[in-house]
Design a protein around this motif. Structure first.
Motif, PDB file in Angstrom:
ATOM      1  N   LEU A 107     -57.557  19.336  26.253  1.00 42.89           N
ATOM      2  CA  LEU A 107     -58.946  18.998  25.917  1.00 42.89           C
ATOM      3  C   LEU A 107     -59.900  19.538  26.973  1.00 42.89           C
ATOM      4  CD1 LEU A 107     -60.971  17.571  24.103  1.00 42.89           C
ATOM      5  CD2 LEU A 107     -60.523  15.453  25.363  1.00 42.89           C
ATOM      6  N   GLY A 108     -59.508  19.400  28.254  1.00 47.44           N
ATOM      7  CA  GLY A 108     -60.347  19.954  29.309  1.00 47.44           C
ATOM      8  C   GLY A 108     -60.483  21.460  29.187  1.00 47.44           C
ATOM      9  N   TYR A 109     -59.367  22.119  28.856  1.00 49.89           N
ATOM     10  CA  TYR A 109     -59.381  23.580  28.709  1.00 49.89           C
ATOM     11  C   TYR A 109     -60.322  23.991  27.577  1.00 49.89           C
ATOM     12  CZ  TYR A 109     -57.488  28.305  28.078  1.00 49.89           C
ATOM     13  OH  TYR A 109     -57.350  29.663  27.969  1.00 49.89           O
ATOM     14  N   LEU A 110     -60.268  23.289  26.433  1.00 43.59           N
ATOM     15  CA  LEU A 110     -61.107  23.627  25.284  1.00 43.59           C
ATOM     16  C   LEU A 110     -62.570  23.289  25.553  1.00 43.59           C
ATOM     17  CD1 LEU A 110     -58.755  22.342  22.445  1.00 43.59           C
ATOM     18  CD2 LEU A 110     -59.227  24.720  23.022  1.00 43.59           C
ATOM     19  N   ASN A 111     -62.830  22.177  26.228  1.00 48.57           N
ATOM     20  CA  ASN A 111     -64.211  21.816  26.565  1.00 48.57           C
ATOM     21  C   ASN A 111     -64.839  22.862  27.469  1.00 48.57           C
ATOM     22  OD1 ASN A 111     -64.567  19.450  25.105  1.00 48.57           O
ATOM     23  ND2 ASN A 111     -63.630  18.179  26.681  1.00 48.57           N
ATOM     24  N   GLU A 112     -64.043  23.380  28.399  1.00 49.00           N
ATOM     25  CA  GLU A 112     -64.567  24.411  29.286  1.00 49.00           C
ATOM     26  C   GLU A 112     -64.907  25.673  28.515  1.00 49.00           C
ATOM     27  OE1 GLU A 112     -63.457  26.510  33.563  1.00 49.00           O
ATOM     28  OE2 GLU A 112     -62.008  25.213  32.554  1.00 49.00           O
ATOM     29  N   HIS A 113     -64.098  26.007  27.508  1.00 51.13           N
ATOM     30  CA  HIS A 113     -64.417  27.165  26.669  1.00 51.13           C
ATOM     31  C   HIS A 113     -65.726  26.965  25.913  1.00 51.13           C
ATOM     32  CE1 HIS A 113     -61.442  30.437  26.482  1.00 51.13           C
ATOM     33  NE2 HIS A 113     -60.616  29.555  27.023  1.00 51.13           N
ATOM     34  N   LEU A 114     -66.022  25.717  25.583  1.00 50.95           N
ATOM     35  CA  LEU A 114     -67.246  25.409  24.843  1.00 50.95           C
ATOM     36  C   LEU A 114     -68.423  25.108  25.764  1.00 50.95           C
ATOM     37  CD1 LEU A 114     -65.706  23.118  22.082  1.00 50.95           C
ATOM     38  CD2 LEU A 114     -66.569  25.439  21.791  1.00 50.95           C
ATOM     39  N   GLN A 115     -68.239  25.357  27.088  1.00 51.86           N
ATOM     40  CA  GLN A 115     -69.273  25.123  28.093  1.00 51.86           C
ATOM     41  C   GLN A 115     -69.652  23.651  28.210  1.00 51.86           C
ATOM     42  OE1 GLN A 115     -70.322  27.659  30.134  1.00 51.86           O
ATOM     43  NE2 GLN A 115     -68.785  28.842  29.019  1.00 51.86           N
ATOM     44  N   LEU A 116     -68.729  22.767  27.819  1.00 50.77           N
ATOM     45  CA  LEU A 116     -68.925  21.316  27.996  1.00 50.77           C
ATOM     46  C   LEU A 116     -68.249  20.928  29.305  1.00 50.77           C
ATOM     47  CD1 LEU A 116     -68.124  20.215  24.339  1.00 50.77           C
ATOM     48  CD2 LEU A 116     -70.370  20.576  25.351  1.00 50.77           C
ATOM     49  N   LYS A 117     -68.924  21.248  30.401  1.00 42.68           N
ATOM     50  CA  LYS A 117     -68.259  21.184  31.704  1.00 42.68           C
ATOM     51  C   LYS A 117     -68.028  19.753  32.155  1.00 42.68           C
ATOM     52  CE  LYS A 117     -69.937  25.722  33.103  1.00 42.68           C
ATOM     53  NZ  LYS A 117     -70.662  26.526  34.102  1.00 42.68           N
TER      54      LYS A 117
END
Length: 1563
Positions: free
Chosen positions: A986-996
């Motif tokens: 989830l952290g990896y995908l959030n980072e891809h979506l710029q949801l830091k």
């Protein structure tokens, strides 16, 4: 002339006439007349000749002269008659009858035949003139003459018949003599007929009777004639019809008349008179049904018979059919009015009016009684007829006018004390007053007078029915009189209705009651009470066929919107019989009759509900509840249907309404609990676990309240168990449910239960339900509950003994359910799931159960899926695939079978794995599908080598995989909170979506779940990601602490730690960390990056040379990075080293692949700015924009550099900012600011351009970027410019009070902003200066002075603020126009010298000198400001200095100072200004200089007209130029051009010019 000659001339005239030589004849006659004026023959011959020559007047005169000479001679009269017959002479019609009469006298004794011919001609002439009496007399004389001359019977018959024909027209209007002669002619013609009977004779007889029927006074002869014709022609209908109509109209229909009617009906069964006669005779014999039938049929053939309509109305009144009677009376009255007869019609009209009044009084309602009273008022002599007065009293009584009715009764009693109707009326009055004792006495007296009136018996019986306690207990008297009323009047339906009440309510004889009601309804089909009672009693007696027959008969005859009671009862019958469509149709018909009957709406709702029409049923029950808000049932059904339709929130609101009224209404409490339970299940499907927990808590609350009232209801306990069990999938950390202590058997009000306690409570609830009603589905639910408890214990890693015990209980319960209902596939499926659980592992039993479930239900995707899972768990891949495939074919939308196929694909390494997992997420949310899809998305993203493949493009980009996987994974971690890999993904995908921040939180939760002792590497990687994201979100302290959790041995960990230290501002520690990273770095590229970072840290510490040397080291590496070259170029810019910046930029361009990169463009333009090439700055950006016009960042940059470096192109800069805003709203936020600044530079304001004003643009920017101080500063500038323009247009400024507020906004925006400190300080100083200037310009000098003083107290060393303070202080001195002391001027000069690089400072000092008349000193100051502006490259400063210098020189010129210096200075300054840019003011100043030199010169007009009429000049300048041009034109006395200029001024609303024109024109 001798007599012989006369004779010869007459002979010649006769011969000439014979030879048709009429003119010659006239000559001879005139010759004779000259000799003998009274010669008869001559005059006759003249008449003949003149007539032939078409000279009627001459002929008439000649004949008349001859007739006068010898009146007894025939020739003249014959000629005159012939003349009148042939020509249309004026006097012919008047004179011809006299001529005929004279001829009759002359022929009577001479020629009988000619006499007869003339007689006939005279009759024809009388007929034309409609002189029927003369016709009759003349023709009668002709008949007598022929009879005397021996004419035969045939001739006489023809003559008499001819007379009947002659007198047949308008016989009703003829006098009595003529009518009698006509009748005599008929009688003689009939007597003289040769053949009797014959058709001709029959026709003549018919005409004779028709004639008699038109003479009312000849009725005896009419009867005699009809009887005579009947005797001769017994089969003829006409005389029978006439005599029957005669007897009917005369009212003397005896037995003989009845025989005539019967005979007529025998001849023609549809004969109107015959049927009417039979109907009247039936009425006389009180056979009312036959009377109505005969009269109705007879009136179809004879609709004009007034008596028949009256008798029909009378019969209908007797049969108590008032509506039909009213229609009959209206038709009779209409016929009477049409006939307009005088004789007997008055009596008939009175009779009709009375019958109509009686019928109206039988109808209920005041309107009918009012109409009855109005009808009685139309009856003649109504006040003298006691019967009509009684009816008037009844009408007043029904209208509620009891006093008027009483007065009528008293008057009648005084005049007619023995009249029964009077006593009855008095009884009705007492009955209306509910004075039943007096009513009884009155009705008894009425019966004494007339005991055969059924109405009196009925009213007395009704009085006994309603009297006191004795009669209420003993209804015998009432029964006796009601029976008498029924016997006397078999058509009185209300008497039978009351008898029905007696037999039903008193005697209890439902069968006889039904008979009475049926009789009453048969008599009066509008008696809905009797009809409804008959139907209801038939249903009670289980005689549904009779009830249905009555209802069907009523509904078939009923019109639209009528017979509600019948439609309703039949609808209920069909509803009870299960015929739902017919029930709906009947209930809809009932509602058309009464749309406001809530019971009908409820019944219709039930019918819709029975056939599955939930939406229409909902509308019906909603309408019922609106009509009757107190109806609990309607509201409950509304809520129940909304619950069925899944509208749980609306259903809850309806249930709440019921609970507010009836707190103990268990169905509503149950419904509330069910709704919340269903909402909880829906929330669980959507993975909204928190909402589900709240809903379950509320559901348990309502179920508990319901159980407090009805603990003996099994379904309530089962529902409570369902609520407790449904949260089995929710994470235990989220399950904290407050339950009422009553449900737990405790005294506490509420107790919070955890997940295991809640599941245990669900099992206990199922147990209580089984004790009350041991059903198979409850056993199944209990078994599933035990299974869920076992699952929870397994997740909590509890003891195996408890787990095994629960599983065994689950098996036992499910086996019990299967034994009770072995055909239910759900029970077999549940048993199979429990059997294959790892705590039991009985796969054989599980397989058997799944197969049995499939056998019980062929379409069973769940069982096939479970069977596939069983095969998959036992490594039977092929069988599992077939099972999943079978489930897919049965239900393609069933999610779990797709997950099974995805797991198989994953296990065998198929390329379809990711597609299958994605499909599961598209179907619905499931934890296995979510984690599988997220895993494959993350795996694909981590493989950097497949970015250009079609598989990556489709699976990741086209299918929007990252956001989809992130969405389902968020739901997964909410449900399963103890799986660390899920949080890492989830952290990896959030980072891809710029949801830091969300990514950092996910990594943090993963680190909490991970144990470094078990997997140190995974733990380190997760912490590294966590620290990196904390650093990117600005949480530097937390990032530093995160990195300290690791040993910091790998390069990624060290540089992450170093970056966190750098961002925190710990540059020294960061430097040390980067140096440590250099010891472990391996690649040249990484080394270059670290060296660049070290250089930046050195720069931050102020070590510019060290930073430069480090960056030079980077540039000499084998693989220098673009980042290091960018840093080197930026360092050169910061050090103002153009050479270094240019060299670094050239090297950077060699490595840049993207030529139009925004950063590259920014560096190139900045380098040009450092070199002092302002135009090159704009040119660089313009080239980039042309190369890449779709890049909003470049457009924004272009707008920015134009505003900063090339203000002369400000218009284009505004357009560039607008384009950036249109292309991208993110860049557009800042671009709006640049656009507004450029608009201000152009001079665009609200007054000049309403659409694109700088003020509006900057207001938009303030809305989008309220935290940007530059926006508020620009807004201050725009307000100031707008206020200035308002002063120019002689209007009041609108924004005078905003400067301090905007200055506060600018200051507030600087808080917590540590970057760009120098820029922020400059912006704050400028905003302060602008605020002070604005306050001064708006007259708030004291506020401006205090603001400056306050600022200087905080920081005294501020020359610009001191200058502002001096400007404020001198404001009032300069306005007073007093000379300033030298000391003050010296102090001001020192202040300006301390701000010697400020263009506005020198311009202000020049204005001070100008106010003191020191024009030379002012000129020097303006030249100094021009010099400073040129040195600074300030385009606006240079232009303003030139214009102010020109204005100074022009002012001197206007003062008529004789010097060539000042005019040349004006010309020089304006010319230089025009070289800078097109300046409208400079052109205008040149025109004013020319105006001052030579006002009347042609050049003056040319320059002024250029300003006035050419486009592109501001309105304020044009207005001033127009004013001077008007003066010039009046000086030149050019009226044509003056008119043109005045029209231009009117078009543009230039009031100042128009006022000047008015003044000049009057001089």
């Amino acid at each position: 002339m001798s007599s012989k000659e006369v004779k010869i001339a007459l002979k010649s005239a006769r011969d000439a006439i014979r030879n048709k030589e009429y003119k010659e004849a006239l000559k001879h006659c005139k010759t004779v007349l000259k000799q003998e004026k009274n010669n008869y023959n001559a005059w006759v011959f003249i008449g003949v000749a003149a007539a032939e020559l078409e000279q009627p007047d001459q002929a008439q005169g000649a004949y008349k002269k001859a007739a006068e000479l010898e009146p007894e001679q025939l020739l003249a009269w014959q000629g005159l008659a012939s003349l009148y017959e042939k020509c249309d002479h004026v006097n012919a019609k008047d004179d011809l009858p006299g001529v005929y009469r004279k001829l009759l006298e002359l022929y009577e004794s001479v020629d009988k035949q000619k006499w007869c011919d003339v007689c006939k001609k005279l009759v024809d002439l009388y007929c034309q003139e409609k002189k029927y009496l003369e016709v009759a007399r003349t023709w009668y004389k002709l008949i007598m003459t022929r009879q005397e001359n021996g004419a035969d019977r045939q001739e006489l018959h023809e003559l008499w018949r001819k007379l009947t024909q002659l007198l047949a027209e308008n016989m009703e209007e003829q006098n009595n003599e003529t009518q009698q002669m006509l009748l005599t002619a008929f009688e003689n013609a009939l007597d003289l007929a040769d053949s009797i009977p014959s058709e001709d004779h029959q026709v003549l007889y018919r005409h004779f009777i028709q004639c008699l029927s038109k003479f009312p006074h000849e009725t005896p002869r009419l009867k005699k004639a009809c009887e005579g014709m009947i005797n001769i022609y017994p089969t003829a209908q006409y005389p029978l019809e006439v005599i029957c109509l005669y007897l009917i109209e005369s009212g003397s229909l005896t037995d003989e008349g009845q025989q005539y009617c019967c005979k007529l009906v025998e001849l023609n069964s549809k004969s109107g008179p015959g049927l009417i006669g039979l109907g009247i005779k039936a009425l006389q014999n009180k056979k009312y049904e036959d009377a109505v039938s005969h009269l109705t049929e007879g009136l179809k053939e004879s609709p004009l018979c007034i008596t028949a309509w009256c008798r029909l109305a009378e019969a209908q009144v007797k049969m108590h059919r008032p509506k039909d009677a009213i229609l009959s009376c209206n038709q009779a009255l209409k016929t009477i009015d049409t006939a307009a007869e005088s004789g007997g019609s008055l009596h008939q009209k009175n009779l009709c009016l009375r019958l109509k009044a009686e019928a109206l009084l039988k109808l209920p309602g005041c309107d009918s009684s009012e109409e009855a009273a109005h009808t009685l008022d139309q009856v003649s002599d109504a006040d003298k007829t006691p019967g009509l007065l009684v009816l008037q009293g009844l009408a007043r009584l029904n209208m509620g006018a009891v006093d008027e009715a009483t007065k009528i009764t008293e008057d009648l009693a005084a005049s007619y004390p023995d009249l029964a109707e009077v006593h009855a009326l008095e009884g009705w009055i007492h009955f209306t007053k509910k004075d039943y004792l007096h009513a009884e006495m009155c009705f008894q007296r009425a019966l004494e007078k007339d005991a055969e009136v059924a109405e009196y018996h009925y009213q007395l019986g009704l009085t006994y029915w309603l009297m006191g306690e004795e009669t209420r207990k003993d209804k015998g008297k009432a029964l006796s009189h009601l029976l008498k009323a029924a016997r006397l009047d078999a058509y009185m339906g209300k008497a039978f209705r009351c008898l029905g009440h007696y037999y039903r309510d008193v005697a209890g004889d439902r069968s006889r009651a039904r008979g009475c009601y049926r009789k009453a309804f048969d008599l009066d089909d509008t008696d809905t009470e009797s009809g409804a009672a008959a139907v209801d009693l038939s249903v009670e007696l289980e005689d549904t066929e009779t009830a249905l027959a009555i209802l069907t008969a009523v509904t078939q005859k009923a019109s639209a919107g009528a017979a509600k009671w019948a439609w309703l009862r039949r609808g209920l019958h069909y509803l009870k019989a299960g015929q739902h469509s017919q029930a709906v149709a009947d209930l809809q018909a009932a509602l058309r009759a009464d749309p406001k009957d809530c019971n009908c709406w409820e019944s219709l709702g039930e019918a819709y509900l029975s056939r599955g029409g939930y939406t229409t049923a909902l509308k019906s029950f909603t309408r019922a509840s609106e009509l009757n808000p107190d109806s609990t049932y309607s509201v409950f059904k509304v809520a129940a249907i909304q619950q069925i339709l899944g509208r749980y929130a609306e259903a809850i609101a309806q249930y709440q309404l019921i609970i507010k009224k009836k707190e103990d209404y268990v169905p509503a409490l149950k419904g509330l609990g069910e709704c919340h339970l269903m909402m909880a299940k829906a929330a669980l499907v959507d993975f909204l676990d928190g909402k589900a927990v709240d809903y379950v808590e509320k559901a348990l609350q309502y179920f508990t309240w319901a159980l407090q009232h009805r603990a003996d209801v099994s379904c309530l306990w089962k529902l409570a168990g369902d609520a407790c069990t449904c949260l089995h999938a929710v994470s235990p950390s989220k399950v904290h449910v407050r339950v009422l202590g009553v449900l737990l058997g405790q005294q506490e009000e509420r107790e919070v239960l955890k997940k295991d306690e809640l599941l245990h409570l669900g099992g206990r609830c199922y147990g209580r339900a089984l004790k009350l009603m041991p059903t198979s589905n409850t056993w199944c639910d209990l078994g599933i509950n035990y299974y869920r408890q076992a699952q929870h214990l397994a997740e909590a890693e509890s003891s195996m003994n408890d787990l095994t015990e629960l599983l065994q209980k689950s098996l036992h319960c499910l086996k019990k359910a299967v034994r009770l209902d072995s055909n239910n596939h759900l029970y077999w499926n549940a048993l199979g799931v429990v059997a294959c659980y790892r705590g039991i592992g009985n796969y054989a039993l599980a397989q058997h159960c799944f197969i049995k479930s499939i056998q019980a239900e062929q379409i069973n995707a769940a069982a096939w899926t479970n069977l596939g899972v069983l095969y998959l768990a036992t490594e039977h891949i092929e069988q599992a695939h077939e099972a999943f495939k079978m489930a897919q074919s049965l239900d393609p939308s069933y999610l779990l079978c797709w997950i099974g196929q995805a797991l198989i694909a994953e296990r065998v390494g198929s390329y379809d794995t990711m597609d299958l997992f994605r499909h599961t997420t598209e179907l619905s949310m499931h934890t296995e599908g979510a984690i599988g899809y997220a895993y494959w998305v993350c795996t694909t993203l981590q493989d950097k080598s497949n970015r250009e493949t079609e598989l990556y493009q489709y699976n990741i980009l086209q299918m929007n995989a990252v956001s989809a996987a992130q969405g389902v994974l968020c739901k997964y971690v909410e449900r399963i909170q103890n799986y660390a890999p899920a949080f890492s993904m989830l952290g990896y995908l959030n980072e891809h979506l710029q949801l830091k921040r969300e990514a950092a939180e996910a990594y943090h939760r993963a680190t909490v779940l991970l144990d470094p002792a078990e997997d140190q590497h995974t733990y380190n990687v997760t912490v590294r990601h966590w620290g990196r994201l904390l650093c990117s979100t600005g949480d530097y302290d937390e990032a530093i602490q995160a990195f300290k959790l690791m040993p910091l041995e790998e390069l990624e960990d060290i540089i992450g730690f170093a970056l966190a230290l750098f961002m925190k501002g710990l540059y020294k520690e960061s430097n040390q960390a980067y140096e440590r990273a250099l010891t472990v770095v391996k690649s040249e590229q990484d080394k270059a990056h670290i060296l660049t970072a070290l250089a930046i840290t050195e720069y931050k510490q102020g070590k510019l040379d060290a930073a430069k040397s480090l960056l030079f080291k980077c540039s000499i590496l084998k693989e220098p990075t673009t980042e290091s070259l960018q840093a080197l170029c930026a360092l050169g810019l910061a050090m103002q080293d153009a050479t270094l910046s240019k060299a670094a930029l050239n090297e950077l361009l060699k490595h840049r692949k993207q030529r139009n990169d925004c950063h590259r463009c920014l560096l190139m333009s900045a380098t040009s700015a450092v070199q002092g090439r302002s135009v090159a700055v704009q040119r660089q950006v313009s080239k980039a924009v042309h190369s890449n016009p779709a890049d909003p960042a470049l457009w924004s940059l272009l707008s920015r550099v134009v505003a900063q470096y090339t203000q002369r192109n400000a218009k284009g800069g505004a357009v560039a900012g607008s384009v950036a805003h249109i292309l991208d709203s993110n860049h557009g936020k800042k671009a709006l600011l640049y656009t507004a600044v450029n608009q201000l530079a152009v001079g665009s304001s609200a007054a000049e351009s309403r659409k694109n004003s700088a003020l509006k643009t900057i207001q938009k920017a303030a809305l989008l970027s309220p935290d940007d101080p530059a926006v508020w500063a620009a807004l201050m500038a725009a307000c100031h410019a707008d206020d200035k323009l308002a002063l120019l247009s002689n209007t009041q400024p609108k924004r005078m009070d905003l400067y301090l507020a905007l200055l506060s906004a600018v200051s507030a925006s600087f808080k917590d902003k540590e970057i760009l400190q120098s820029y922020n300080q400059s912006l704050e100083k400028w905003s302060f200066s602008q605020a002070v200037t604005g306050l001064v310009d708006t007259g708030r000098v004291s506020e401006a002075e205090s603001l400056c003083t306050k600022n200087l107290k905080s920081n005294p060393d501020q020359p610009p603020v001191v200058l502002l303070l001096r400007q404020v202080q001198c404001k009032s001195l300069l306005e007073s126009q007093k000379p300033l002391p030298d000391a003050v001027l010296e102090e001001l000069q020192k202040t300006v010298m301390s701000n010697s690089t400020s263009v506005p400072a020198w311009q202000w000092l020049a204005q001070v000198y100008q106010s003191q008349g020191m024009m030379g000193a002012a000129e020097m100051c303006y030249r100094k400001s021009l010099q400073v502006a040129s040195q600074q490259g300030s385009w606006s400063g240079k232009l303003s200095s030139l214009l102010k210098l020109a204005l100074l020189a022009l002012e001197v010129c206007m003062a008529n100072v004789s010097s060539d210096h000042w005019p040349s200075l004006v010309q020089e300054a304006t010319s230089e200004a025009l070289k800078v840019c097109f300046c409208p003011l400079a052109v205008f100043l040149q025109a004013l200089l020319q105006f001052n030199r030579k006002m009347g010169a042609r050049e003056t007009r040319r320059l002024l007209e250029r300003v006035v009429y050419q486009p592109g000049y501001p309105s304020s300048i044009v207005s001033a130029a127009r004013w001077y041009l008007l003066r010039h034109l009046y000086a030149k006395d050019d009226p044509e051009l003056i008119d043109v200029l005045v029209k231009n001024a009117e078009t543009h609303g230039d009031k100042r010019t128009l006022e000047l024109n008015q003044k000049l024109s009057t001089q």
